[in-house]
Scaffold this motif. Sequence first.
Motif, PDB file in Angstrom:
ATOM      1  N   ALA A   1       0.826  -1.205   0.000  1.00 42.72           N
ATOM      2  CA  ALA A   1       0.000   0.000   0.000  1.00 42.72           C
ATOM      3  C   ALA A   1       0.861   1.256   0.000  1.00 42.72           C
ATOM      4  O   ALA A   1       0.528   2.256  -0.642  1.00 42.72           O
ATOM      5  CB  ALA A   1      -0.931  -0.011   1.208  1.00 42.72           C
TER       6      ALA A   1
ATOM      7  N   ASP B   1       2.984   3.311  -3.391  1.00 49.40           N
ATOM      8  CA  ASP B   1       2.329   4.130  -4.414  1.00 49.40           C
ATOM      9  C   ASP B   1       2.205   5.555  -3.910  1.00 49.40           C
ATOM     10  O   ASP B   1       1.624   5.805  -2.850  1.00 49.40           O
ATOM     11  CB  ASP B   1       0.943   3.545  -4.705  1.00 49.40           C
ATOM     12  CG  ASP B   1       0.228   4.303  -5.792  1.00 49.40           C
ATOM     13  OD1 ASP B   1       0.032   3.742  -6.878  1.00 49.40           O
ATOM     14  OD2 ASP B   1      -0.123   5.482  -5.553  1.00 49.40           O
TER      15      ASP B   1
ATOM     16  N   THR C   1       0.468   8.055  -4.797  1.00 50.17           N
ATOM     17  CA  THR C   1      -0.894   8.545  -4.562  1.00 50.17           C
ATOM     18  C   THR C   1      -1.358   8.175  -3.166  1.00 50.17           C
ATOM     19  O   THR C   1      -1.864   9.021  -2.412  1.00 50.17           O
ATOM     20  CB  THR C   1      -1.859   7.931  -5.590  1.00 50.17           C
ATOM     21  OG1 THR C   1      -1.419   8.262  -6.906  1.00 50.17           O
ATOM     22  CG2 THR C   1      -3.262   8.448  -5.376  1.00 50.17           C
ATOM     23  N   ARG C   2      -1.176   6.917  -2.828  1.00 52.70           N
ATOM     24  CA  ARG C   2      -1.641   6.465  -1.510  1.00 52.70           C
ATOM     25  C   ARG C   2      -0.849   7.110  -0.391  1.00 52.70           C
ATOM     26  O   ARG C   2      -1.419   7.492   0.634  1.00 52.70           O
ATOM     27  CB  ARG C   2      -1.570   4.944  -1.439  1.00 52.70           C
ATOM     28  CG  ARG C   2      -2.579   4.271  -2.362  1.00 52.70           C
ATOM     29  CD  ARG C   2      -2.723   2.803  -2.100  1.00 52.70           C
ATOM     30  NE  ARG C   2      -1.581   2.012  -2.538  1.00 52.70           N
ATOM     31  CZ  ARG C   2      -1.554   1.310  -3.675  1.00 52.70           C
ATOM     32  NH1 ARG C   2      -2.581   1.328  -4.501  1.00 52.70           N
ATOM     33  NH2 ARG C   2      -0.493   0.601  -3.991  1.00 52.70           N
ATOM     34  N   ARG C   3       0.453   7.239  -0.570  1.00 50.72           N
ATOM     35  CA  ARG C   3       1.235   7.913   0.470  1.00 50.72           C
ATOM     36  C   ARG C   3       0.730   9.329   0.658  1.00 50.72           C
ATOM     37  O   ARG C   3       0.595   9.829   1.770  1.00 50.72           O
ATOM     38  CB  ARG C   3       2.726   7.922   0.113  1.00 50.72           C
ATOM     39  CG  ARG C   3       3.389   6.571   0.238  1.00 50.72           C
ATOM     40  CD  ARG C   3       4.907   6.684   0.286  1.00 50.72           C
ATOM     41  NE  ARG C   3       5.478   7.396  -0.843  1.00 50.72           N
ATOM     42  CZ  ARG C   3       5.708   6.853  -2.026  1.00 50.72           C
ATOM     43  NH1 ARG C   3       5.423   5.597  -2.240  1.00 50.72           N
ATOM     44  NH2 ARG C   3       6.230   7.576  -2.999  1.00 50.72           N
TER      45      ARG C   3
ATOM     46  N   MET D   1      -2.236  10.404   0.146  1.00 49.16           N
ATOM     47  CA  MET D   1      -3.505  10.359   0.866  1.00 49.16           C
ATOM     48  C   MET D   1      -3.274  10.221   2.369  1.00 49.16           C
ATOM     49  O   MET D   1      -3.923  10.887   3.174  1.00 49.16           O
ATOM     50  CB  MET D   1      -4.351   9.197   0.355  1.00 49.16           C
ATOM     51  CG  MET D   1      -4.959   9.452  -1.014  1.00 49.16           C
ATOM     52  SD  MET D   1      -5.800   7.976  -1.641  1.00 49.16           S
ATOM     53  CE  MET D   1      -6.789   8.689  -2.965  1.00 49.16           C
ATOM     54  N   LEU D   2      -2.363   9.355   2.718  1.00 41.01           N
ATOM     55  CA  LEU D   2      -2.076   9.170   4.140  1.00 41.01           C
ATOM     56  C   LEU D   2      -1.599  10.473   4.750  1.00 41.01           C
ATOM     57  O   LEU D   2      -2.069  10.902   5.810  1.00 41.01           O
ATOM     58  CB  LEU D   2      -1.003   8.092   4.325  1.00 41.01           C
ATOM     59  CG  LEU D   2      -1.444   6.665   4.025  1.00 41.01           C
ATOM     60  CD1 LEU D   2      -0.285   5.707   4.184  1.00 41.01           C
ATOM     61  CD2 LEU D   2      -2.597   6.260   4.934  1.00 41.01           C
TER      62      LEU D   2
ATOM     63  N   HIS E   1      -7.878   3.172  -4.542  1.00 39.76           N
ATOM     64  CA  HIS E   1      -6.690   3.405  -3.720  1.00 39.76           C
ATOM     65  C   HIS E   1      -7.070   3.409  -2.246  1.00 39.76           C
ATOM     66  O   HIS E   1      -6.398   2.814  -1.412  1.00 39.76           O
ATOM     67  CB  HIS E   1      -6.054   4.743  -4.088  1.00 39.76           C
ATOM     68  CG  HIS E   1      -5.205   4.672  -5.316  1.00 39.76           C
ATOM     69  ND1 HIS E   1      -4.072   3.903  -5.404  1.00 39.76           N
ATOM     70  CD2 HIS E   1      -5.326   5.280  -6.517  1.00 39.76           C
ATOM     71  CE1 HIS E   1      -3.524   4.035  -6.596  1.00 39.76           C
ATOM     72  NE2 HIS E   1      -4.266   4.861  -7.299  1.00 39.76           N
ATOM     73  N   ILE E   2      -8.167   4.087  -1.975  1.00 38.82           N
ATOM     74  CA  ILE E   2      -8.610   4.161  -0.582  1.00 38.82           C
ATOM     75  C   ILE E   2      -8.927   2.777  -0.050  1.00 38.82           C
ATOM     76  O   ILE E   2      -8.598   2.441   1.083  1.00 38.82           O
ATOM     77  CB  ILE E   2      -9.827   5.105  -0.479  1.00 38.82           C
ATOM     78  CG1 ILE E   2      -9.376   6.540  -0.770  1.00 38.82           C
ATOM     79  CG2 ILE E   2     -10.461   5.017   0.890  1.00 38.82           C
ATOM     80  CD1 ILE E   2     -10.496   7.538  -0.889  1.00 38.82           C
TER      81      ILE E   2
ATOM     82  N   LEU F   1      -5.747   1.081   0.915  1.00 37.39           N
ATOM     83  CA  LEU F   1      -5.286   1.560   2.222  1.00 37.39           C
ATOM     84  C   LEU F   1      -6.112   0.939   3.334  1.00 37.39           C
ATOM     85  O   LEU F   1      -5.593   0.539   4.379  1.00 37.39           O
ATOM     86  CB  LEU F   1      -5.385   3.088   2.287  1.00 37.39           C
ATOM     87  CG  LEU F   1      -4.408   3.841   1.396  1.00 37.39           C
ATOM     88  CD1 LEU F   1      -4.761   5.326   1.354  1.00 37.39           C
ATOM     89  CD2 LEU F   1      -2.983   3.650   1.893  1.00 37.39           C
TER      90      LEU F   1
END
Lengths: 138, 138
Positions: A25, A28, A30-32, A34-35, A62-63, A66
């Motif tokens: 997770a 990526d 994008t996901r980082r 988001m976090l 992506h969500i 996560l």
Amino acid sequence: MERPSSIFNHMVELTQDPLDTVFHALGDATRRHMLRNLTEGERTVSQLAAPFDMSLAAASKHIKVLESAGLIRREVRGRTHWCFLEPGPLASAQEWLNYYEHYWSDRLDVLEHLLREEDAGRASASKKPPKSNKGDET
Amino acid sequence: MERPSSIFNHMVELTQDPLDTVFHALGDATRRHMLRNLTEGERTVSQLAAPFDMSLAAASKHIKVLESAGLIRREVRGRTHWCFLEPGPLASAQEWLNYYEHYWSDRLDVLEHLLREEDAGRASASKKPPKSNKGDET
DNA sequence: AAATTATTAAACTAGATGGTTGACCATGGA
DNA sequence: TCCATGGTCAACCATCTAGTTTAATAATTT
């Protein structure tokens, strides 16, 4: 490459080492991102999606990644889904990395030492023999 | 989702955020195992491959993934390739995670606090408002 | 020189990823 | 009640992944 199920099957992937899913997770941007965003407070799905040049559906996926890595939690209020950081798995990832911390500080020390040695006398070009062998766990 | 090339193109992936490749490399138990193994000293490709129930070619690919993530270095001596931990990228992964450390300790504190509160009076079910908004960087 | 060892390369496969679009389903506001 | 909003789902697609097997290359051993 397998892993037996645990008592901890709360919507959160099984059959895989939890670290697999967590690190995946995190692999990526994008996901980082988001976090990172979630550290500033709870966010709706659309809010999380907004900064990215992709469809809402893609962001939603992506969500979900996560979420199933246990990195975030979701709370549905009315028609909007609010997401929260769930820091536990991040801690476990860091724990895993911590194992290496002493090692790389050591290495840097060794390097520094070697450089200083080289700088001083330019005499020994030693090969630094490795430590002995031992059991492991992942 | 792109990344311009840098001065640092030493056989090590470009176009991607380095953290992408590092975390991706860590997202596989086999590769993590190999890294763990390398903390005990240099290892040849076959030595690294030995514990796993897969072809040497497959293991070789894993090693290449680690290598191109910059997590290991390879030194060819005669016909055998020796691998070494290259701890730098692990450090950078940890750095990234460090950002969250304070956050999850905070959270755990909050959780502990809430539990204690609940345990004591069972009065307030507060919603813990998030902090304010701010700029980000991945 | 021939055989063995250490390793990569190439071609293939099954399944996962990351994105798209369009339909769908609640919920909330007019 | 009607329609816009917030989100998911399903189908589809291109690319990547992790493994396979069968060469090919290169360095030792005999």
